[in-house]
Design a protein around this motif. Structure first.
Motif: not given
Length: 121
Positions: A33-37, A39-41
């Motif tokens: 989740t911390l790695g993907v977050f 890119t989602v912002i």
């Protein structure tokens, strides 16, 4: 047949092995989740106007539908369907607006763009 399912090979519920597996899974999920977050912002920020508009208009629609019906107590079913319907309508419109804004921006700034005459771009 229990041998086919290998039930005897599973750790007992509450054992140290099952607890370690659960902790490993939770840590992996948090790291993922911390790695993907990051890119989602940008998507969250760009779609924020639709979210805010839906959140603002939903209580009014719930109240309107509740007043129009003798069966509804709170109108939560109306809220869910209204939010989905409004989101499906507004997200494409928002992206068209963003596309037009970018096109206007590039047309306005193109004369000021310095480029090398020998380049193909």
């Amino acid at each position: 047949n229990l041998k086919d399912r290998q039930v005897r090979d599973l750790p007992a519920l509450g054992s140290l092995r099952s607890l370690a597996n659960a902790c490993r899974d939770v840590c992996f999920t948090i790291l993922l989740t911390l790695g993907v977050f990051p890119t989602v912002i940008p998507g969250l920020i760009l779609n924020l106007p639709v979210f805010l508009l839906i959140r603002h208009r939903t209580p009014r629609e719930m109240q309107r539908q509740k007043n129009a019906s003798s069966v509804k107590l709170k109108g939560r079913d109306v809220a869910a369907s209204y939010q989905i319907m409004l989101g499906i309508k507004l997200l494409p419109v928002l992206h068209v607006v963003y596309s037009i804004a970018w096109m206007v921006f590039f047309v306005m700034t193109w004369p000021y763009y310095k480029r090398d005459p020998d380049s193909w771009l």
